[in-house]
Design a protein around this motif. Sequence first.
Motif, PDB file in Angstrom:
ATOM      1  N   SER A   1       0.856  -1.188   0.000  1.00 21.55           N
ATOM      2  CA  SER A   1       0.000   0.000   0.000  1.00 21.55           C
ATOM      3  C   SER A   1       0.893   1.240   0.000  1.00 21.55           C
ATOM      4  O   SER A   1       2.055   1.191   0.421  1.00 21.55           O
ATOM      5  N   PHE A   2       0.326   2.337  -0.489  1.00 14.69           N
ATOM      6  CA  PHE A   2       1.051   3.601  -0.585  1.00 14.69           C
ATOM      7  C   PHE A   2       0.209   4.699   0.045  1.00 14.69           C
ATOM      8  O   PHE A   2      -1.004   4.744  -0.135  1.00 14.69           O
ATOM      9  N   SER A   3       0.867   5.588   0.762  1.00 14.60           N
ATOM     10  CA  SER A   3       0.194   6.784   1.252  1.00 14.60           C
ATOM     11  C   SER A   3       1.177   7.942   1.143  1.00 14.60           C
ATOM     12  O   SER A   3       2.393   7.745   1.106  1.00 14.60           O
TER      13      SER A   3
ATOM     14  N   TYR B   1      -4.754   3.612  -9.195  1.00 13.49           N
ATOM     15  CA  TYR B   1      -5.177   4.715  -8.332  1.00 13.49           C
ATOM     16  C   TYR B   1      -5.014   6.021  -9.098  1.00 13.49           C
ATOM     17  O   TYR B   1      -3.941   6.300  -9.636  1.00 13.49           O
ATOM     18  N   ILE B   2      -6.080   6.813  -9.152  1.00  9.95           N
ATOM     19  CA  ILE B   2      -6.028   8.154  -9.715  1.00  9.95           C
ATOM     20  C   ILE B   2      -6.645   9.075  -8.675  1.00  9.95           C
ATOM     21  O   ILE B   2      -7.804   8.916  -8.296  1.00  9.95           O
ATOM     22  N   GLY B   3      -5.834  10.004  -8.185  1.00 12.47           N
ATOM     23  CA  GLY B   3      -6.267  10.885  -7.112  1.00 12.47           C
ATOM     24  C   GLY B   3      -7.172  12.002  -7.590  1.00 12.47           C
ATOM     25  O   GLY B   3      -7.549  12.074  -8.764  1.00 12.47           O
ATOM     26  N   ILE B   4      -7.486  12.883  -6.676  1.00 10.04           N
ATOM     27  CA  ILE B   4      -8.296  14.067  -6.953  1.00 10.04           C
ATOM     28  C   ILE B   4      -7.345  15.231  -7.182  1.00 10.04           C
ATOM     29  O   ILE B   4      -6.437  15.463  -6.371  1.00 10.04           O
ATOM     30  N   ALA B   5      -7.527  15.954  -8.275  1.00  9.49           N
ATOM     31  CA  ALA B   5      -6.645  17.085  -8.589  1.00  9.49           C
ATOM     32  C   ALA B   5      -6.630  18.092  -7.446  1.00  9.49           C
ATOM     33  O   ALA B   5      -7.682  18.464  -6.930  1.00  9.49           O
ATOM     34  N   GLY B   6      -5.428  18.479  -7.039  1.00  7.56           N
ATOM     35  CA  GLY B   6      -5.277  19.471  -5.985  1.00  7.56           C
ATOM     36  C   GLY B   6      -5.340  18.924  -4.571  1.00  7.56           C
ATOM     37  O   GLY B   6      -5.277  19.694  -3.613  1.00  7.56           O
ATOM     38  N   ALA B   7      -5.436  17.607  -4.405  1.00  2.00           N
ATOM     39  CA  ALA B   7      -5.515  17.015  -3.066  1.00  2.00           C
ATOM     40  C   ALA B   7      -4.187  17.173  -2.323  1.00  2.00           C
ATOM     41  O   ALA B   7      -3.130  17.291  -2.932  1.00  2.00           O
ATOM     42  N   ASP B   8      -4.259  17.152  -0.996  1.00  2.00           N
ATOM     43  CA  ASP B   8      -3.065  17.292  -0.162  1.00  2.00           C
ATOM     44  C   ASP B   8      -2.418  15.956   0.177  1.00  2.00           C
ATOM     45  O   ASP B   8      -1.473  15.912   0.958  1.00  2.00           O
ATOM     46  N   GLY B   9      -2.929  14.871  -0.388  1.00  3.79           N
ATOM     47  CA  GLY B   9      -2.349  13.566  -0.101  1.00  3.79           C
ATOM     48  C   GLY B   9      -3.054  12.463  -0.853  1.00  3.79           C
ATOM     49  O   GLY B   9      -3.957  12.705  -1.661  1.00  3.79           O
ATOM     50  N   PHE B  10      -2.625  11.233  -0.578  1.00  3.82           N
ATOM     51  CA  PHE B  10      -3.217  10.055  -1.212  1.00  3.82           C
ATOM     52  C   PHE B  10      -3.037   8.859  -0.284  1.00  3.82           C
ATOM     53  O   PHE B  10      -2.172   8.854   0.590  1.00  3.82           O
ATOM     54  N   ASN B  11      -3.892   7.853  -0.487  1.00  4.85           N
ATOM     55  CA  ASN B  11      -3.840   6.646   0.324  1.00  4.85           C
ATOM     56  C   ASN B  11      -4.485   5.515  -0.462  1.00  4.85           C
ATOM     57  O   ASN B  11      -5.625   5.648  -0.908  1.00  4.85           O
ATOM     58  N   THR B  12      -3.758   4.424  -0.647  1.00  2.00           N
ATOM     59  CA  THR B  12      -4.325   3.279  -1.352  1.00  2.00           C
ATOM     60  C   THR B  12      -4.574   2.151  -0.362  1.00  2.00           C
ATOM     61  O   THR B  12      -3.952   2.092   0.692  1.00  2.00           O
ATOM     62  N   SER B  13      -5.466   1.257  -0.720  1.00  2.00           N
ATOM     63  CA  SER B  13      -5.632   0.042   0.057  1.00  2.00           C
ATOM     64  C   SER B  13      -4.521  -0.928  -0.366  1.00  2.00           C
ATOM     65  O   SER B  13      -3.766  -0.664  -1.301  1.00  2.00           O
ATOM     66  N   MET B  14      -4.419  -2.052   0.322  1.00  2.00           N
ATOM     67  CA  MET B  14      -3.408  -3.048  -0.020  1.00  2.00           C
ATOM     68  C   MET B  14      -3.715  -3.623  -1.403  1.00  2.00           C
ATOM     69  O   MET B  14      -4.871  -3.899  -1.726  1.00  2.00           O
TER      70      MET B  14
ATOM     71  N   ILE C   1       6.263  10.039   0.951  1.00  2.00           N
ATOM     72  CA  ILE C   1       5.604   8.789   0.557  1.00  2.00           C
ATOM     73  C   ILE C   1       5.943   7.702   1.564  1.00  2.00           C
ATOM     74  O   ILE C   1       7.109   7.510   1.923  1.00  2.00           O
ATOM     75  N   SER C   2       4.915   6.980   2.004  1.00  2.00           N
ATOM     76  CA  SER C   2       5.098   5.818   2.886  1.00  2.00           C
ATOM     77  C   SER C   2       4.665   4.573   2.115  1.00  2.00           C
ATOM     78  O   SER C   2       3.561   4.526   1.566  1.00  2.00           O
ATOM     79  N   ILE C   3       5.558   3.590   2.089  1.00  2.00           N
ATOM     80  CA  ILE C   3       5.292   2.329   1.384  1.00  2.00           C
ATOM     81  C   ILE C   3       5.267   1.221   2.418  1.00  2.00           C
ATOM     82  O   ILE C   3       6.220   1.059   3.186  1.00  2.00           O
ATOM     83  N   ASP C   4       4.180   0.474   2.478  1.00  2.00           N
ATOM     84  CA  ASP C   4       4.053  -0.662   3.389  1.00  2.00           C
ATOM     85  C   ASP C   4       3.860  -1.911   2.555  1.00  2.00           C
ATOM     86  O   ASP C   4       2.916  -2.002   1.761  1.00  2.00           O
ATOM     87  N   GLN C   5       4.784  -2.876   2.742  1.00  2.00           N
ATOM     88  CA  GLN C   5       4.684  -4.126   1.987  1.00  2.00           C
ATOM     89  C   GLN C   5       4.685  -5.304   2.949  1.00  2.00           C
ATOM     90  O   GLN C   5       5.455  -5.350   3.894  1.00  2.00           O
ATOM     91  N   GLU C   6       3.768  -6.241   2.679  1.00  2.00           N
ATOM     92  CA  GLU C   6       3.675  -7.472   3.458  1.00  2.00           C
ATOM     93  C   GLU C   6       3.888  -8.652   2.527  1.00  2.00           C
ATOM     94  O   GLU C   6       3.396  -8.648   1.398  1.00  2.00           O
TER      95      GLU C   6
END
Length: 107
Positions: A27-29, A58-71, A101-106
């Motif tokens: 996942s990425f945030s 994943y396609i974010g919202i233009a102008g957003a202050d961040g992003f977060n994906t599920s696994m 960017i934070s990357i979490d991998q399991e």
Amino acid sequence: MSNFNQNVEFAGLGTFNYQAIVAGSVSFSGKIQRPRSLETGLESELLVTISQNGTPFYIGIAGADGFNTSMVACAINDLFAIVLTSSAPIDQPPNLIKTSISIDQEG
């Protein structure tokens, strides 16, 4: 089962690549510091797109202050691209946008 976490800083528009080190899920945030102009009223139009082996998931919202994906399921060596784009003049100066960017991998 192994868990892996990586935090990276990325400056400006462009692409950050990550290659999966184990099979499993990832996942990425991210937090984005983007320009704002109180004098002109111009707003950032920064858009985040994340793809796996060339396919956007994943396609974010233009102008957003961040992003977060599920696994997302991944195989070893899958290539992920986090792409920051914008056509707004306010977003164009080099290294003006800062992304954590934070990357979490399991696996």
